[in-house]
Design an enzyme around this catalytic site. Structure first.
Site, PDB file in Angstrom:
ATOM      1  N   GLU A 135     -11.493-101.346   9.092  1.00  0.00           N
ATOM      2  CA  GLU A 135     -12.627-100.396   9.073  1.00  0.00           C
ATOM      3  C   GLU A 135     -12.964 -99.866   7.685  1.00  0.00           C
ATOM      4  O   GLU A 135     -13.036 -98.656   7.477  1.00  0.00           O
ATOM      5  CB  GLU A 135     -12.343 -99.224  10.024  1.00  0.00           C
ATOM      6  CG  GLU A 135     -12.069 -99.664  11.446  1.00  0.00           C
ATOM      7  CD  GLU A 135     -11.807 -98.506  12.400  1.00  0.00           C
ATOM      8  OE1 GLU A 135     -11.763 -97.341  11.959  1.00  0.00           O
ATOM      9  OE2 GLU A 135     -11.644 -98.775  13.602  1.00  0.00           O
ATOM     10  N   ASN A 176     -10.612-106.481   9.506  1.00  0.00           N
ATOM     11  CA  ASN A 176     -10.879-106.070  10.887  1.00  0.00           C
ATOM     12  C   ASN A 176     -11.852-104.889  10.918  1.00  0.00           C
ATOM     13  O   ASN A 176     -11.703-103.940  10.151  1.00  0.00           O
ATOM     14  CB  ASN A 176      -9.538-105.641  11.523  1.00  0.00           C
ATOM     15  CG  ASN A 176      -9.585-105.510  13.023  1.00  0.00           C
ATOM     16  OD1 ASN A 176     -10.048-106.406  13.714  1.00  0.00           O
ATOM     17  ND2 ASN A 176      -9.102-104.389  13.545  1.00  0.00           N
ATOM     18  N   HIS A 212     -14.810-102.448  20.830  1.00  0.00           N
ATOM     19  CA  HIS A 212     -14.611-101.359  21.797  1.00  0.00           C
ATOM     20  C   HIS A 212     -15.986-101.041  22.368  1.00  0.00           C
ATOM     21  O   HIS A 212     -16.787-100.349  21.730  1.00  0.00           O
ATOM     22  CB  HIS A 212     -14.031-100.125  21.103  1.00  0.00           C
ATOM     23  CG  HIS A 212     -12.647-100.343  20.577  1.00  0.00           C
ATOM     24  ND1 HIS A 212     -11.556-100.492  21.408  1.00  0.00           N
ATOM     25  CD2 HIS A 212     -12.172-100.453  19.313  1.00  0.00           C
ATOM     26  CE1 HIS A 212     -10.467-100.673  20.682  1.00  0.00           C
ATOM     27  NE2 HIS A 212     -10.813-100.663  19.405  1.00  0.00           N
ATOM     28  N   GLU A 242      -9.753-106.142  19.584  1.00  0.00           N
ATOM     29  CA  GLU A 242      -9.417-104.866  20.264  1.00  0.00           C
ATOM     30  C   GLU A 242     -10.375-104.619  21.422  1.00  0.00           C
ATOM     31  O   GLU A 242     -10.891-103.519  21.606  1.00  0.00           O
ATOM     32  CB  GLU A 242      -9.512-103.695  19.269  1.00  0.00           C
ATOM     33  CG  GLU A 242      -8.634-103.834  18.059  1.00  0.00           C
ATOM     34  CD  GLU A 242      -8.662-102.618  17.139  1.00  0.00           C
ATOM     35  OE1 GLU A 242      -9.091-101.527  17.571  1.00  0.00           O
ATOM     36  OE2 GLU A 242      -8.258-102.772  15.973  1.00  0.00           O
ATOM     37  N   ASP A 244     -12.251-103.742  24.670  1.00  0.00           N
ATOM     38  CA  ASP A 244     -12.214-102.997  25.929  1.00  0.00           C
ATOM     39  C   ASP A 244     -13.629-102.549  26.269  1.00  0.00           C
ATOM     40  O   ASP A 244     -14.512-102.567  25.412  1.00  0.00           O
ATOM     41  CB  ASP A 244     -11.210-101.819  25.919  1.00  0.00           C
ATOM     42  CG  ASP A 244     -11.397-100.831  24.776  1.00  0.00           C
ATOM     43  OD1 ASP A 244     -12.444-100.839  24.107  1.00  0.00           O
ATOM     44  OD2 ASP A 244     -10.460-100.016  24.550  1.00  0.00           O
TER      45      ASP A 244
HETATM   46  C1  XIL Z   1      -5.772 -96.315  18.576  1.00  0.00           C
HETATM   47  C2  XIL Z   1      -4.582 -96.342  19.534  1.00  0.00           C
HETATM   48  O1  XIL Z   1      -4.950 -97.057  20.680  1.00  0.00           O
HETATM   49  C3  XIL Z   1      -4.161 -94.935  19.896  1.00  0.00           C
HETATM   50  O2  XIL Z   1      -2.972 -94.948  20.678  1.00  0.00           O
HETATM   51  C4  XIL Z   1      -3.926 -94.112  18.618  1.00  0.00           C
HETATM   52  O3  XIL Z   1      -3.616 -92.780  18.946  1.00  0.00           O
HETATM   53  C5  XIL Z   1      -5.161 -94.161  17.730  1.00  0.00           C
HETATM   54  O4  XIL Z   1      -5.491 -95.509  17.450  1.00  0.00           O
HETATM   55  N1  XIL Z   1      -9.459 -98.945  16.191  1.00  0.00           N
HETATM   56  C6  XIL Z   1      -8.235 -99.403  15.756  1.00  0.00           C
HETATM   57  C7  XIL Z   1      -7.012 -99.069  16.523  1.00  0.00           C
HETATM   58  O5  XIL Z   1      -8.194-100.192  14.809  1.00  0.00           O
HETATM   59  O6  XIL Z   1      -5.874 -98.950  15.691  1.00  0.00           O
HETATM   60  C8  XIL Z   1      -7.173 -97.782  17.310  1.00  0.00           C
HETATM   61  O7  XIL Z   1      -6.016 -97.621  18.131  1.00  0.00           O
HETATM   62  C9  XIL Z   1      -8.433 -97.858  18.144  1.00  0.00           C
HETATM   63  C10 XIL Z   1      -9.644 -98.005  17.266  1.00  0.00           C
END
Ligand code: XIL
Length: 326
Positions: A135, A176, A212, A242, A244
């Site tokens: 990010e 990423n 996400h 990641e 979802d």
């Molecule tokens: C999130 C985890 O799922 C949580 O448990 C933690 O508290 C915060 O981070 N983008 C990312 C991940 O790159 O590392 C994040 O994960 C979600 C958003």
């Protein structure tokens, strides 16, 4: 109980040389036997959800506690799974000592190099791929104003990739981000960043798209094939890292919500399977019993493949069906 009738996602993925993964968290892995069984049966790659983040590894300067990360790596090896390391440099989940320490530029370069070298070096030959920088682009398309950029400048990206590459020359090094589901500026800026890094011979070996999503993110899903084609032109492998699909919650999800969610899961996997250079899809958790979503997005949830009782949802069947298609 986890679905036992079908072959499971892992077998279906392996039949076609695909990697299907999930993030894994240490607490349920230790305390919820159903969780560990499902991970081993359904996935062939895991991403530690938090255990490899800087602030989790290093609570005081110069000190690292690798016990949780080691446990996850051991688990993955025991079950013949690949590990995707996440995330070496990010602006969040940093150690307090770093955030409050006001390091000079020289000190921060030393902190960066030592961190990347220590962590990648420890798992060299065992962790196949890493999110080296996470990010780095803000939603408006500029380089994010984080501690690394503020104190070191844009070269921090080059430094991080160079240090990771020297610590494990065989590891696949990812940039990423959540570029595509954010704004057009964000997606364009991620593309430009990757193009310039490649142009400067930075040892970058892949790009991770977090994804996400929500049920309203159908435009991101529709844009995905062209985004993947554009990235393939850069010659970079792509992974969905990641994934979802969260939804607004008032009581249980409706059948309609679950069906829409399943179609988002299906389309994203299909786009990856048909794109050039996309051979990995990792979901950010697999059971709604253990998901980051309700903690971070008030009144949202049910983002994953199994419900809280480990019952497979339409989203699970959508992925299984897509993996079975020719
Ligand atoms: C999130 C985890 O799922 C949580 O448990 C933690 O508290 C915060 O981070 N983008 C990312 C991940 O790159 O590392 C994040 O994960 C979600 C958003």
């Amino acid at each position: 109980m986890v679905e036992r009738t079908g072959p499971g996602l892992r077998l279906l993925a392996e039949r076609r040389g695909f990697r299907i993964g999930t993030c894994v968290s240490i607490l349920p892995l230790k305390n919820d036997p159903e969780y560990a069984r499902a991970v081993a049966r359904e996935f062939n790659v895991i991403t530690p959800e938090n255990a490899l983040k800087f602030g989790v590894l290093s609570r005081s300067r110069g000190h690292y506690d690798f016990s949780d990360a080691d446990a996850l790596v051991d688990f993955a090896e025991k079950h013949g799974m690949q590990i995707h390391g996440h995330a070496l440099l990010w602006y969040a989940q940093l150690p307090e000592w770093l955030v409050n320490g006001k390091p000079t530029r020289t000190e921060l370069i030393d902190i960066l190099t030592t961190h990347v070298t220590t962590v990648v070096g420890r798992y060299a030959g065992r962790i196949a791929s890493w999110d080296v920088v996470n990010e780095a682009i803000a939603t408006d398309g500029t380089l994010r104003d984080n501690v690394w950029h503020r104190i070191i400048g844009p070269e921090y990206l080059d430094m991080a990739f160079a240090a990771a590459h020297s610590a494990d020359p065989k590891a696949q090094l990812f940039y990423n981000d959540y570029g595509i589901e954010a704004t057009e500026q964000h997606a364009d800026a991620v593309y430009e960043l990757l193009r310039t890094l490649r142009g400067r011979q930075v040892p970058i070996g892949g790009v991770g798209l977090q994804m996400h999503l929500t049920l309203d993110h159908l435009s991101a899903v529709n844009r995905l094939p062209s985004m993947l084609a554009r990235l393939a032109d850069l010659g970079l492998p792509v992974a969905v890292t990641e994934f979802d699909v969260r939804m607004k919650m008032s009581g249980h999800p409706t059948a309609e919500q679950l069906a829409t969610q399943a179609s988002v899961y299906r389309e994203v996997l299909r786009s990856c399977l048909t794109a050039q250079g996309c051979s990995t899809l990792v979901v950010w958790g697999f059971t709604d019993r253990h998901s980051w979503v309700p903690h971070f997005f008030p009144n949202q949830g049910a983002a994953l493949l199994w419900d809280e009782e480990y019952q497979p949802k339409p989203s699970y069947h959508a992925l299984a069906e897509e993996l079975m298609r020719d």
